[in-house]
Write an enzyme that holds these catalytic residues in place. Sequence first.
Site, PDB file in Angstrom:
ATOM      1  N   TYR A 243     -11.303  12.607  -4.813  1.00 25.55           N
ATOM      2  CA  TYR A 243     -10.491  11.386  -4.679  1.00 25.55           C
ATOM      3  C   TYR A 243     -11.180  10.219  -5.397  1.00 25.55           C
ATOM      4  O   TYR A 243     -10.561   9.497  -6.170  1.00 25.55           O
ATOM      5  CB  TYR A 243     -10.280  11.068  -3.195  1.00 25.55           C
ATOM      6  CG  TYR A 243      -9.637   9.716  -2.969  1.00 25.55           C
ATOM      7  CD1 TYR A 243      -8.325   9.482  -3.369  1.00 25.55           C
ATOM      8  CD2 TYR A 243     -10.344   8.664  -2.385  1.00 25.55           C
ATOM      9  CE1 TYR A 243      -7.737   8.233  -3.180  1.00 25.55           C
ATOM     10  CE2 TYR A 243      -9.762   7.428  -2.193  1.00 25.55           C
ATOM     11  CZ  TYR A 243      -8.462   7.212  -2.593  1.00 25.55           C
ATOM     12  OH  TYR A 243      -7.881   5.972  -2.417  1.00 25.55           O
TER      13      TYR A 243
ATOM     14  N   SER B 195      -9.492   1.340  -5.682  1.00 24.64           N
ATOM     15  CA  SER B 195     -10.167   1.443  -4.379  1.00 24.64           C
ATOM     16  C   SER B 195     -11.605   0.975  -4.589  1.00 24.64           C
ATOM     17  O   SER B 195     -12.099   0.997  -5.718  1.00 24.64           O
ATOM     18  CB  SER B 195     -10.177   2.914  -3.942  1.00 24.64           C
ATOM     19  OG  SER B 195     -11.029   3.102  -2.827  1.00 24.64           O
TER      20      SER B 195
HETATM   21  N1  LIG Z   1      -5.678   3.360   3.040  1.00 25.34           N
HETATM   22  C1  LIG Z   1      -6.850   3.219   2.438  1.00 25.34           C
HETATM   23  O1  LIG Z   1      -7.926   3.192   3.082  1.00 25.34           O
HETATM   24  C2  LIG Z   1      -6.909   3.023   0.939  1.00 25.34           C
HETATM   25  C3  LIG Z   1      -8.085   2.468   0.399  1.00 25.34           C
HETATM   26  C4  LIG Z   1      -8.174   2.296  -0.975  1.00 25.34           C
HETATM   27  C5  LIG Z   1      -7.114   2.648  -1.787  1.00 25.34           C
HETATM   28  N2  LIG Z   1      -5.978   3.188  -1.241  1.00 25.34           N
HETATM   29  C6  LIG Z   1      -4.889   3.549  -2.159  1.00 25.34           C
HETATM   30  O2  LIG Z   1      -3.724   2.846  -1.787  1.00 25.34           O
HETATM   31  C7  LIG Z   1      -2.585   3.564  -2.257  1.00 25.34           C
HETATM   32  C8  LIG Z   1      -1.555   3.652  -1.149  1.00 25.34           C
HETATM   33  O3  LIG Z   1      -2.081   4.413  -0.080  1.00 25.34           O
HETATM   34  P1  LIG Z   1      -1.835   4.025   1.450  1.00 25.34           P
HETATM   35  O4  LIG Z   1      -3.137   3.698   2.048  1.00 25.34           O
HETATM   36  O5  LIG Z   1      -0.737   3.049   1.575  1.00 25.34           O
HETATM   37  O6  LIG Z   1      -1.440   5.467   2.041  1.00 25.34           O
HETATM   38  P2  LIG Z   1      -0.015   6.093   2.436  1.00 25.34           P
HETATM   39  O7  LIG Z   1       0.591   5.303   3.550  1.00 25.34           O
HETATM   40  O8  LIG Z   1      -0.295   7.520   2.640  1.00 25.34           O
HETATM   41  O9  LIG Z   1       0.897   5.851   1.152  1.00 25.34           O
HETATM   42  C9  LIG Z   1       0.782   6.635   0.008  1.00 25.34           C
HETATM   43  C10 LIG Z   1       2.074   6.551  -0.743  1.00 25.34           C
HETATM   44  O10 LIG Z   1       1.941   7.311  -1.967  1.00 25.34           O
HETATM   45  C11 LIG Z   1       3.065   8.155  -2.042  1.00 25.34           C
HETATM   46  N3  LIG Z   1       2.872   9.323  -2.903  1.00 25.34           N
HETATM   47  C12 LIG Z   1       1.999  10.350  -2.788  1.00 25.34           C
HETATM   48  N4  LIG Z   1       2.190  11.241  -3.764  1.00 25.34           N
HETATM   49  C13 LIG Z   1       3.219  10.763  -4.519  1.00 25.34           C
HETATM   50  C14 LIG Z   1       3.902  11.226  -5.673  1.00 25.34           C
HETATM   51  N5  LIG Z   1       3.598  12.402  -6.266  1.00 25.34           N
HETATM   52  N6  LIG Z   1       4.905  10.452  -6.186  1.00 25.34           N
HETATM   53  C15 LIG Z   1       5.255   9.289  -5.606  1.00 25.34           C
HETATM   54  N7  LIG Z   1       4.665   8.815  -4.495  1.00 25.34           N
HETATM   55  C16 LIG Z   1       3.658   9.550  -3.965  1.00 25.34           C
HETATM   56  C17 LIG Z   1       3.380   8.541  -0.607  1.00 25.34           C
HETATM   57  O11 LIG Z   1       4.694   9.070  -0.552  1.00 25.34           O
HETATM   58  P3  LIG Z   1       5.211  10.074   0.613  1.00 25.34           P
HETATM   59  O12 LIG Z   1       5.645   9.171   1.742  1.00 25.34           O
HETATM   60  O13 LIG Z   1       6.344  10.792  -0.038  1.00 25.34           O
HETATM   61  O14 LIG Z   1       4.070  10.963   0.979  1.00 25.34           O
HETATM   62  C18 LIG Z   1       3.236   7.166   0.038  1.00 25.34           C
HETATM   63  O15 LIG Z   1       4.382   6.380  -0.207  1.00 25.34           O
HETATM   64  C19 LIG Z   1      -3.086   4.918  -2.736  1.00 25.34           C
HETATM   65  O16 LIG Z   1      -3.195   4.897  -4.152  1.00 25.34           O
HETATM   66  C20 LIG Z   1      -4.468   5.006  -2.104  1.00 25.34           C
HETATM   67  O17 LIG Z   1      -5.333   5.827  -2.868  1.00 25.34           O
HETATM   68  C21 LIG Z   1      -5.853   3.369   0.106  1.00 25.34           C
END
Ligand SMILES: NC(=O)c1ccc[n+]([C@@H]2O[C@H](COP(=O)([O-])OP(=O)(O)OC[C@H]3O[C@@H](n4cnc5c(N)ncnc54)[C@H](OP(=O)(O)O)[C@@H]3O)[C@@H](O)[C@H]2O)c1
Length: 266
Positions: free
Chosen positions: A143, A130
């Site tokens: 985080y 991130s």
């Molecule tokens: N959105 C942003 O602004 C942003 C910015 C920078 C970085 N990121 C990073 O991008 C990545 C994906 O996030 P996203 O934005 O796509 O959010 P998201 O839609 O909430 O997706 C997160 C994913 O991680 C899964 N997850 C959480 N805990 C887990 C575990 N113990 N084992 C396996 N899977 C797990 C969730 O599964 P469930 O469906 O089962 O909950 C979901 O599939 C994350 O690492 C996040 O930190 C996001």
Amino acid sequence: MSKTVLITGASTGIGRSTAILFAEKGWNVIATMRNPEKANFSSDKIHVLPLDVTNSDSIHTAIAKSLEFGKIDVLVNNAGYGLMGAFENCSPAQIQRQFDTNVFGLMEVTRALLPHFRESRSGVIINVASIGGKMSFPTYSLYNSTKWAVEGFSEGLQYELEQFNIRVKLIEPGPIKTDFYDRSPEIATSDLKVYDEYVNKIIPKMNQAGEKAPAPEVVAKTIYKAATDPSRRLRYPADPGAWTAVILRKLLPSHIFSTIIRSNFH
Ligand SMILES: NC(=O)c1ccc[n+]([C@@H]2O[C@H](COP(=O)([O-])OP(=O)(O)OC[C@H]3O[C@@H](n4cnc5c(N)ncnc54)[C@H](OP(=O)(O)O)[C@@H]3O)[C@@H](O)[C@H]2O)c1
């Protein structure tokens, strides 16, 4: 022959978009998630497997099943969520779970796949970090510290894996419109009320950034670019907002950068 990518956290958001993009590009995709019944894909290039990154058995079973399909070329460590709020309001168990998922889970999945990558003398490990791995934001101290850990881990790891022709890549998204801001976060609350006013002012502002943010497909494209980049480049800011933040962080003295953060969120 088609290449194969294994993705963690592929049920929604960035992981799901990445699975769809790689399948469209002709890759075999192993889309792993905690609850495979949530999978919603139409492509027959996408195979869904259960994998919870906080559960060792689940990791090793999923990797063993994946290897039955054949060689894995790319690992995308994407699973993660945000623990948000004031540090003092977070319980030790919440902090542990945050690091178990975003840091130790990512490390364990990587460790489980490394023997395969070493033996095949190839492989790309893509860690979704991130911009919050290079700077920190109010109410995101925990985080953000997990993402700083992922940055440091990946930067060091790249050197020792070069001898096996394994490349390490860091994806650095800015705010992206996904479940990250509404369904997925854990909001820290406790009997200590002294931070409530502050947190209640900041978190909606952080969420607003997510509301106005680009869709996850933009990050999927950056992940695809990193997966197919034969160079040793490590870091890939994922979207225009991320580029701006990373450049400002690099150019500005730390105290001026913090003043900008304060003026945006306080
Ligand atoms: N959105 C942003 O602004 C942003 C910015 C920078 C970085 N990121 C990073 O991008 C990545 C994906 O996030 P996203 O934005 O796509 O959010 P998201 O839609 O909430 O997706 C997160 C994913 O991680 C899964 N997850 C959480 N805990 C887990 C575990 N113990 N084992 C396996 N899977 C797990 C969730 O599964 P469930 O469906 O089962 O909950 C979901 O599939 C994350 O690492 C996040 O930190 C996001």
